[in-house]
Motif scaffolding. Structure first.
Motif, PDB file in Angstrom:
ATOM      1  N   UNK A 808      -0.169  -0.444  -0.727  1.00 20.16           N
ATOM      2  CA  UNK A 808      -0.288  -0.862   1.015  1.00 20.16           C
ATOM      3  C   UNK A 808       0.404   0.508   2.138  1.00 20.16           C
ATOM      4  N   UNK A 809      -0.410   1.340   2.678  1.00 19.14           N
ATOM      5  CA  UNK A 809       0.774   1.794   2.705  1.00 19.14           C
ATOM      6  C   UNK A 809       0.852   1.430   4.270  1.00 19.14           C
ATOM      7  N   UNK A 810       2.239   1.714   4.622  1.00 16.27           N
ATOM      8  CA  UNK A 810       2.388   2.091   6.593  1.00 16.27           C
ATOM      9  C   UNK A 810       1.660   2.864   7.219  1.00 16.27           C
ATOM     10  N   UNK A 833      -2.323   1.093   7.568  1.00 17.33           N
ATOM     11  CA  UNK A 833      -2.851   3.003   7.737  1.00 17.33           C
ATOM     12  C   UNK A 833      -3.657   2.677   6.428  1.00 17.33           C
ATOM     13  N   UNK A 834      -3.213   2.175   5.195  1.00 24.28           N
ATOM     14  CA  UNK A 834      -4.282   2.652   3.975  1.00 24.28           C
ATOM     15  C   UNK A 834      -4.037   0.931   3.400  1.00 24.28           C
ATOM     16  N   UNK A 835      -5.626   0.070   3.179  1.00 24.03           N
ATOM     17  CA  UNK A 835      -5.105  -1.123   1.899  1.00 24.03           C
ATOM     18  C   UNK A 835      -5.715  -0.343   0.720  1.00 24.03           C
ATOM     19  N   UNK A 836      -5.117  -0.249  -0.092  1.00 24.29           N
ATOM     20  CA  UNK A 836      -6.109   0.076  -1.495  1.00 24.29           C
ATOM     21  C   UNK A 836      -6.282  -0.689  -2.729  1.00 24.29           C
ATOM     22  N   UNK A 837      -5.780  -2.388  -1.699  1.00 24.77           N
ATOM     23  CA  UNK A 837      -5.735  -3.512  -2.994  1.00 24.77           C
ATOM     24  C   UNK A 837      -7.276  -3.173  -3.418  1.00 24.77           C
TER      25      UNK A 837
END
Length: 986
Positions: A808-810, A833-837
């Motif tokens: 989880x990138x805020x 900003x990103x959710x790389x899950x």
């Protein structure tokens, strides 16, 4: 101290205007006074007329009622003693009520206390008071005194006099002999009238007129309402704020222009007669408080007064109105400013007329005065205008004094020369095209210098050759404004040219065309003018650094024994040549700057296309398509008949189309190029494959460990061996199938329905064991993300697929999307900003992008608008940010980033949307889709036009004009250009 002196023009004008102003003012004031007298006199006559009308109305009603009640008195009704006998006269009494609508009731009171009355039920109020049936029109009441107790016999009759209902009411206290109308009638042998009072049962104000039959002692009475008096007052209009009222001696209202205010409800809710104090009209109270306002005198004379109240002047009048034994006072009040409105308007009109006469008289008087001192006045004015740099051409002032006349001619000539030069400067300054500037300078120089021909030549960078830029001449065989492109070597030119170039100074020379000569630019000019002998003037064109730009050559026809070139002509030509050089230099700088901007724009667009190999050429193809469709709109004679674009608007479209995706420089390539769901900078499916491989190795190790253990125990039989091998094969097959499913989900072509997502989560629950810390060999940024939760002691059991905290990138850059942002963006950014899950990405229902990545893709248009708004575009390019930034908006207002509707977008913005979509659909360099053929692309766009995505009129023009096909032949692969039936898309 010197005595003040004024021009004769001032004296004449002042005297004439003063005369007009004085005369106009006197006439306006006289008209005002006379009209005021007429209006006040008219108001008095209107008041007298109103008083006469009110008196006549009262007398007519009064005498009519007297006649009716005397007629009843002459019958034997007064002598009748029983109810049955008296009821025989109901029809006659009802006929009187029908014939006299203002009579509310007719009654008889007898000396013994008997009472007989017929009322007309004319309102819902009366029906409610008497609880009358719906169809009741008349009500008959009878009271007999010999009955004990006294009782009322009441019956209701219809309009046709048929009985509706009959009721007997007991215990009535009503006794007519004590009523004022009865007692007054018994005291005289004449009809009498009561003071106005409230008729309680009908809720109206009125009077009772009664008459005693002396034979029987019975009193006949009629109740007369006074509503019509108020209606009569209301129909009389004086001014908007006028007050008209009729009052008695006690200042009680008898009639008023607003009939609803004659009666009022008191604090206990009972209806009662209003007084003057209840009107809340201070002007009435003020008028009545005047010393000679006598309300008690029956024969009070007509009185009128003017008074002031709260800064307003009022005019009031009062007169007495007789009413039989009583009298009332009629009062009229009007604000003076309203009463005299017409007089004021006439006065104002007179003032305006005077002002208009003054306005027209002023220039006429001024012109007359100018004619008196015209020659000297004009020369003085001309000198002032020249001093103030006003060189506009005007006719010369003529005078019978020769010196003044010559001075006038000289000033006129000087003004014309300067004016001609300024016009040329303005013309050249407004031009941006190089050739037009040179042609204009050459033509004006030839005309001003009265030359036969003027030519301009430009030097190359090495200053070795001269190129003819333009030539302007006039003779019987040629036309003005001739332009030739011809080069001349500087070394081969005659002295008048070579010295001019070497010395950077003006040169003059007499020149004769030889029979045989080496071709040079002077010979060519002279040949074109058909002269054999000429005077030549060559002037160098120098820039600000005194570098040679070119030369100007003037050819004059030589006349015998006469100098053909005057110094004034040479000086003027030098001034023009200097200005020409400056304009050329400025024009060159302007063109260089435009070229620099153009190169920068294409550099930026090329960098954006080069950033991703999959979108290469997009920023170059969209401008071509946008220009094709815009030109079609300009050429259209139907829907877009009124749409045109000038050169500056074309420049704005050109820049906007090249920079429409400039915000993509901020978009990460791996998001733009994301070909699979797990792809970031690399495809993370390889991590999943490695984990599956680990699980498969773990299954093999476990299989062999079980075999060793069973062998050591001596129980490893063939059956056991077979069971273990079968279990291993099943586990490995399951892992292969599950990875194959994960790999399938990783493709953007896979639609993830709920069943697929559930299966994915089931597979994710498989675990594997990690024995090495995931904090080793990572950047500080990644470490900060992982440190959001404490590290677990090794070894760690982890899921095959997981959404971890470090995925989880805020977000930290959402300030530009505040709801009050100045650029009007209406996009809501996701929380992250990103959710790389891994599960989050694999669960994307369509395509390869998550909501966070989709926002990043869409954010490029926000960045485009922000970047372009930061650039200091000149005024004619102010629309570039909007044209470039609206290509993702929709006609129905559901687009982004500002949700603009079709009405809010220009034609150029709508063109950009179609160009961007069509290029994207047909582009063959996108990783996430195949290039679509024309038929499919146009079908998709037709649906988009029908659904409010793109402008339907522009889409039809896109088809009808053949723009789609022109573009396709230039940029699409041959296999994409399939057969199209244009009618299917119209």
């Amino acid at each position: 101290m010197p005595k003040l002196r004024f021009s004769i023009k001032i004296h004449i004008t002042t005297l004439f205007l003063t005369l007009i102003f004085t005369l106009g003012g006197v006439l306006a004031w006289f008209n005002y006074l006379k009209v005021s007298e007429i209006l006040i006199s008219t108001s008095n006559r209107l008041f007298d007329h109103l008083a006469d009308e009110v008196t006549d109305a009262i007398e007519n009603d009064y005498f009519s009622v007297i006649s009716n009640i005397k007629m009843l008195a002459e019958t034997d009704l007064p002598s009748r003693e029983t109810y049955m006998e008296r009821s025989q006269y109901e029809a006659a009494m009802i006929a009187l009520l029908d014939n006299s609508p203002r009579i509310a009731a007719i009654s008889l009171g007898y000396a013994d206390g008997d009472y007989f009355i017929i009322r007309a039920i004319v309102s819902e109020h009366m029906k409610k008071q008497f609880n009358a049936p719906e169809l009741a029109h008349f009500m008959v009441d009878h009271i007999e005194s010999d009955e004990s107790p006294r009782k009322i016999r009441r019956k209701f009759l219809s309009q046709s006099k048929e009985l509706i209902n009959e009721i007997i009411y007991l215990d009535t206290e009503y006794n007519p002999t004590v009523r004022p109308w009865f007692t007054l009638a018994t005291k005289t042998d004449k009809p009498v009238t009561t003071e106005p009072y409230l008729f309680y049962f009908i809720g109206k104000l009125g009077i009772t007129i009664s008459y005693e039959d002396k034979k029987t002692g019975a009193v006949i009475a009629a109740d007369l309402t006074l509503d019509e008096l108020s209606k009569q007052l209301a129909s009389t209009y004086l001014t908007p704020s006028s007050q008209i009222l009729l009052i008695d001696a006690e200042k009680n209202l008898v009639a008023y222009q607003d009939i609803d205010k004659v009666l009022k409800f008191d604090t206990s809710g009972h209806l009662k007669q209003s007084t003057v104090a209840d009107l809340y009209a201070p002007e009435i109270r003020e008028f009545l408080s005047l010393s000679d306002m006598d309300l008690t005198s029956k024969n009070a004379a007509y009185k009128e007064h003017s008074f002031s109240l709260n800064g307003t002047n009022w005019f009031g009048a009062m007169t007495s109105i007789p009413m039989s034994d009583n009298h009332m006072s009629l009062i009229v009040l009007s604000p003076e400013h309203e009463l005299l409105t017409e007089a004021t308007n006439i006065r104002n009109s007179s003032t305006i007329i005077t002002a208009v006469i003054l306005m027209f008289a002023l220039p006429l008087t001024w012109l007359l005065a100018i004619r008196v001192a015209k020659p000297l006045t004009e020369l003085t004015s001309e000198s002032e205008r020249i001093k103030d740099l006003d060189f506009q051409q005007r006719p010369a002032a003529r005078s019978f004094v020769s010196e003044i006349d010559e001075l006038s001619k000289s000033m006129n000539s000087m003004r014309g020369t300067i004016n001609q030069f300024i016009k040329l400067v303005n013309t050249v300054t407004s031009e941006q095209e190089h050739t037009k500037i040179l042609n204009t300078v050459a033509q004006e120089t030839r005309k001003a210098g009265q030359a036969k021909s003027v030519a301009i030549y430009l030097c190359n960078e090495k200053q070795s050759t001269l190129t003819q830029a333009c030539i302007n001449y006039k003779n019987s065989h040629t036309k003005d404004g001739h332009t030739i492109s011809r080069n001349y070597a500087i070394d081969d030119q005659p002295a008048v040219i070579s010295r001019c170039i070497e010395q950077r100074s003006l040169q003059t020379n007499n020149y004769t065309l030889a029979d045989t000569h080496t071709p040079n630019l002077v010979d060519d000019i002279i040949l074109s003018t058909e002269l054999t002998s000429s005077d030549i003037v060559s002037i160098p064109l120098l820039d600000r650094k005194q570098e040679l730009i070119g030369i100007m050559v003037m050819v004059f026809e030589r006349e015998a024994n006469k100098a053909s070139i005057s110094q004034s002509k040479i000086s003027f030509a030098q001034a023009l040549a200097g200005f020409c050089a400056e304009s050329l230099e400025k024009n060159q700088l302007y063109n260089d700057q435009k070229q620099l901007l153009e190169s920068f724009i294409k550099l930026m667009a090329g960098a954006i296309d080069a950033k991703s190999p999959y979108t290469g050429g997009h920023c170059q193809r969209v401008p071509e398509l946008a220009k094709l469709l815009t030109q079609a709109a300009c050429d259209d004679s139907d829907v877009f008949n009124d749409f045109t674009m000038n050169e500056e608007e074309w420049e704005a479209l050109h820049i906007a189309s090249w920079l429409h995706d400039c915000g993509k420089v901020t978009t990460p390539e791996y998001v733009v190029d994301k070909a699979t769901r797990l792809e970031t900078i690399y495809n993370r499916i390889h991590e999943i494959r490695t984990r599956v491989e680990v699980l498969k190795r773990d299954a093999l190790i476990e299989h062999h460990q079980q075999r060793v253990e069973l062998a050591q125990q001596g129980v490893l039989t063939e059956d056991k061996e077979a069971q273990l091998s079968q279990a291993l094969s099943k586990t490995l097959s399951a892992l292969d199938e599950e990875f194959a499913f994960i790999a399938e989900c990783n493709s953007g072509d896979k639609f993830m329905d709920q069943e697929a997502i559930d299966k994915l989560h089931q597979i994710a629950n498989r675990t594997w064991q990690r024995t090495i810390s995931d904090r080793l060999g990572i950047s500080w940024i990644e470490r900060n993300l992982k440190d959001a939760e404490p590290e677990t002691k090794l070894p760690i059991t982890e899921k095959l697929l997981d959404d971890r905290v470090d995925h989880l990138i805020p977000r930290s850059d959402n300030n530009t999307l505040d709801e009050n942002n100045p650029l009007g963006f209406k996009m809501t950014p996701p929380k992250l900003k990103f959710n790389r899950g891994e599960l989050h990405n694999l669960s994307a229902r369509t395509g390869t992008l998550t909501d966070e990545e989709r926002f990043i893709i869409n954010d490029h248009i926000i960045q485009t608008i922000i970047m372009l708004n930061e650039l200091p575009f000149p005024k004619h390019l102010q629309d570039v940010p909007d044209i470039a930034g609206n290509h993702h908006e929709r006609i129905d207002g559901k687009g982004y980033p500002r949700q603009k509707t079709g009405e809010e977008m220009s034609v150029q913005s709508k063109v950009m949307a179609i160009a961007d979509i069509f290029e994207a659909l047909t582009a063959c360099d996108r990783p996430y889709k195949e290039a679509k053929p024309l038929s499919v692309a146009l079908k998709i766009m037709k649906n988009m036009a029908n659904e409010g995505h793109i402008d339907p009129d522009l889409f039809k023009l896109f088809i009808k004009s053949g723009t789609y096909l022109t573009y396709a032949k230039r940029f699409l692969e041959t296999k994409q250009i399939d057969a199209i039936n244009e009618e299917d898309f119209l």
